[in-house]
Scaffold this motif. Structure first.
Motif, PDB file in Angstrom:
ATOM      1  N   ASP A 256       0.865  -1.176   0.000  1.00 50.43           N
ATOM      2  CA  ASP A 256       0.000   0.000   0.000  1.00 50.43           C
ATOM      3  C   ASP A 256       0.906   1.231   0.000  1.00 50.43           C
ATOM      4  N   PHE A 257       1.026   1.872  -1.151  1.00 48.80           N
ATOM      5  CA  PHE A 257       1.921   3.020  -1.299  1.00 48.80           C
ATOM      6  C   PHE A 257       1.276   4.324  -0.850  1.00 48.80           C
ATOM      7  N   ASN A 258      -0.035   4.302  -0.581  1.00 43.69           N
ATOM      8  CA  ASN A 258      -0.757   5.533  -0.260  1.00 43.69           C
ATOM      9  C   ASN A 258      -0.489   6.616  -1.303  1.00 43.69           C
ATOM     10  N   ALA A 259      -0.358   6.191  -2.541  1.00 38.47           N
ATOM     11  CA  ALA A 259      -0.090   7.112  -3.651  1.00 38.47           C
ATOM     12  C   ALA A 259      -0.523   6.439  -4.945  1.00 38.47           C
ATOM     13  N   ASN A 277       4.857  -0.713 -13.192  1.00 44.28           N
ATOM     14  CA  ASN A 277       3.705  -1.124 -12.400  1.00 44.28           C
ATOM     15  C   ASN A 277       3.061  -2.340 -13.063  1.00 44.28           C
ATOM     16  N   SER A 278       3.005  -3.448 -12.337  1.00 43.95           N
ATOM     17  CA  SER A 278       2.477  -4.679 -12.918  1.00 43.95           C
ATOM     18  C   SER A 278       1.005  -4.547 -13.308  1.00 43.95           C
ATOM     19  N   SER A 279       0.252  -3.698 -12.614  1.00 44.06           N
ATOM     20  CA  SER A 279      -1.154  -3.493 -12.984  1.00 44.06           C
ATOM     21  C   SER A 279      -1.276  -2.905 -14.377  1.00 44.06           C
ATOM     22  N   ASP A 280      -0.346  -2.024 -14.725  1.00 44.21           N
ATOM     23  CA  ASP A 280      -0.360  -1.420 -16.058  1.00 44.21           C
ATOM     24  C   ASP A 280      -0.200  -2.478 -17.141  1.00 44.21           C
ATOM     25  N   LEU A 298     -13.964   5.520 -10.432  1.00 45.81           N
ATOM     26  CA  LEU A 298     -13.778   6.307  -9.226  1.00 45.81           C
ATOM     27  C   LEU A 298     -12.904   5.528  -8.240  1.00 45.81           C
ATOM     28  N   GLY A 299     -12.547   6.184  -7.156  1.00 48.72           N
ATOM     29  CA  GLY A 299     -11.621   5.565  -6.229  1.00 48.72           C
ATOM     30  C   GLY A 299     -10.189   5.800  -6.668  1.00 48.72           C
ATOM     31  N   ALA A 300      -9.248   5.179  -5.973  1.00 49.97           N
ATOM     32  CA  ALA A 300      -7.829   5.403  -6.252  1.00 49.97           C
ATOM     33  C   ALA A 300      -7.076   4.083  -6.194  1.00 49.97           C
ATOM     34  N   GLN A 301      -6.169   3.904  -7.117  1.00 45.57           N
ATOM     35  CA  GLN A 301      -5.314   2.716  -7.092  1.00 45.57           C
ATOM     36  C   GLN A 301      -4.037   3.072  -6.336  1.00 45.57           C
ATOM     37  N   ILE A 302      -4.001   2.683  -5.051  1.00 49.76           N
ATOM     38  CA  ILE A 302      -2.850   2.992  -4.214  1.00 49.76           C
ATOM     39  C   ILE A 302      -2.088   1.736  -3.795  1.00 49.76           C
ATOM     40  N   ASP A 303      -2.619   0.561  -4.164  1.00 48.62           N
ATOM     41  CA  ASP A 303      -1.941  -0.701  -3.887  1.00 48.62           C
ATOM     42  C   ASP A 303      -1.282  -1.186  -5.180  1.00 48.62           C
ATOM     43  N   HIS A 304       0.010  -1.427  -5.108  1.00 50.28           N
ATOM     44  CA  HIS A 304       0.773  -1.712  -6.319  1.00 50.28           C
ATOM     45  C   HIS A 304       1.770  -2.845  -6.101  1.00 50.28           C
ATOM     46  N   VAL A 305       2.141  -3.482  -7.208  1.00 51.78           N
ATOM     47  CA  VAL A 305       3.295  -4.373  -7.250  1.00 51.78           C
ATOM     48  C   VAL A 305       4.209  -3.827  -8.340  1.00 51.78           C
ATOM     49  N   SER A 328      -7.272  -6.418  -2.556  1.00 52.38           N
ATOM     50  CA  SER A 328      -5.969  -7.071  -2.654  1.00 52.38           C
ATOM     51  C   SER A 328      -5.591  -7.205  -4.127  1.00 52.38           C
ATOM     52  N   LEU A 329      -4.304  -7.314  -4.382  1.00 56.21           N
ATOM     53  CA  LEU A 329      -3.803  -7.404  -5.752  1.00 56.21           C
ATOM     54  C   LEU A 329      -3.017  -8.692  -5.924  1.00 56.21           C
ATOM     55  N   VAL A 330      -3.361  -9.450  -6.960  1.00 54.92           N
ATOM     56  CA  VAL A 330      -2.640 -10.669  -7.312  1.00 54.92           C
ATOM     57  C   VAL A 330      -2.056 -10.490  -8.709  1.00 54.92           C
ATOM     58  N   VAL A 331      -0.759 -10.737  -8.847  1.00 57.44           N
ATOM     59  CA  VAL A 331      -0.119 -10.651 -10.159  1.00 57.44           C
ATOM     60  C   VAL A 331       0.678 -11.921 -10.414  1.00 57.44           C
TER      61      VAL A 331
END
Length: 339
Positions: A256-259, A277-280, A298-305, A328-331
């Motif tokens: 959780d990068f809070n960013a 960013n793996s989500s990208d 809407l909302g914010a993507q602040i959890d990243h791998v 949660s994020l699974v990659v």
């Protein structure tokens, strides 16, 4: 009959054309008010700065700026204000450009053979409240690496008691109350690394994966709350310093990068570590991870791998967990012998 108009009737005549003009002026002023905040926010995005409160808080929800800007455009038409129309369209165009999916134009072309497939799960369990959902996700998804934030006593106890040491023999757990605890679980051999000094624990480790040393760093800097922006920026800066030291080696930075990627501080962190960013790359760009009850866009993507260039991405998915305000994020990653 006396045809002379009464004073009241005479005074009332000018009001007929005045009413539409008054409504137009009201529409113009309301459109100005609606445009002020989106204009400042998108200007900071263009200028590559997080500025000061309330910009860091607002820029996390950049897609939301389309709403007041769109309403302002409608009002400028009602008010017949041509300059306002141009202003509104410009704000909408710039905001739309920046809120398009981050993966636009990206390509991921591995140049070396795959030596390992690595599945990563990162989860903020909100003071340990989402532990039951996390345990179920670990059982169902069977990740190779697990990064857990806000792992309070109920969380660390749950991981110790209900996640088999046979499945995850290597662990780096820092116990803490409320949001301070964190954990890294691994199927691969781990060696503890110094991590990052922070208010909420950010442990680090080095994993041995297919004969390669892979740096693992959990992310959980302070959030950019009003009055705490300097601390947020400082801890992201410490993370930036860390990733710059491992930029030429395989690395995974997750949590959780809070960013979001709309924050200049986050983009500088990625640039410093040559991270992606793996989500990208995995088809989950712009999917919000917080707050979990808000849907895309809407909302914010602040959890990243975040991953180094030695990794490619097979896919990325956000999971719904009960009793936590984060998805949660699974990659699924592939580690290559060379890039």
């Amino acid at each position: 009959m006396d045809s002379t108009l009464s004073p009241a009737a005479t005074a009332a005549e000018p009001d007929v054309p005045a009413r539409p003009a008054g409504r137009r002026r009201g529409a113009v002023w309301l459109s100005v008010l609606l445009l002020l905040v989106p204009t400042v926010v998108v200007a900071c995005r263009v200028a590559d700065t997080d500025a000061v409160t309330p910009i860091p808080q607002l820029i996390a929800f950049l897609p939301w700026m389309l709403v007041p800007a769109g309403a302002a455009l409608l009002l400028t038409f009602l008010g017949r204000w041509r300059a306002g129309m141009v202003w509104s369209v410009a704000v909408l165009a710039l905001t739309g450009w920046f809120v398009r999916p981050y993966d636009t134009g990206l390509a991921d072309r591995p140049s070396g053979p795959v030596v390992a497939q690595v599945k990563v799960l990162t989860s903020n369990v909100e003071f340990g409240n989402g532990t039951a959902g996390l345990l179920e996700a670990i059982r169902r998804e069977d990740p190779d690496l697990v990064f857990v934030q806000e792992c309070a006593a109920s969380c660390s106890d749950g991981l110790a008691q209900r996640v088999s040491m046979t499945d995850y023999p290597y662990r780096n757990v820092i116990e803490g109350t409320m949001a301070e605890g964190s954990a890294i679980l691994s199927k691969y051999p781990l060696r503890r690394a110094p991590g990052i000094e922070s208010t909420m624990a950010m442990p680090g480790s080095v994993a041995e994966i297919a004969g390669k040393r892979v740096h693992l760093q959990l992310a959980h800097p302070l959030p950019p709350i009003p009055g705490g922006v300097d601390d947020w920026r400082r801890e992201l800066g410490m993370m930036r310093e860390y990733v710059s030291t491992v930029r030429e080696e395989p690395a995974i930075v997750a949590g959780d990068f809070n960013a979001t990627q709309d924050h200049a501080s986050f983009r500088r962190l990625m640039d410093a570590g040559k991270l992606r960013n793996s989500s990208d790359l995995g088809g989950a760009s712009r999917t919000p991870s917080w707050p979990s009850f808000v849907g895309r866009p809407l909302g914010a993507q602040i959890d990243h791998v975040l991953i180094s260039r030695e990794f490619s991405v097979r896919d990325a998915r956000f999971l719904e967990l009960e009793n936590t305000d984060h998805r949660s994020l699974v990659v699924r990653l592939e580690l290559h012998s060379a890039r």
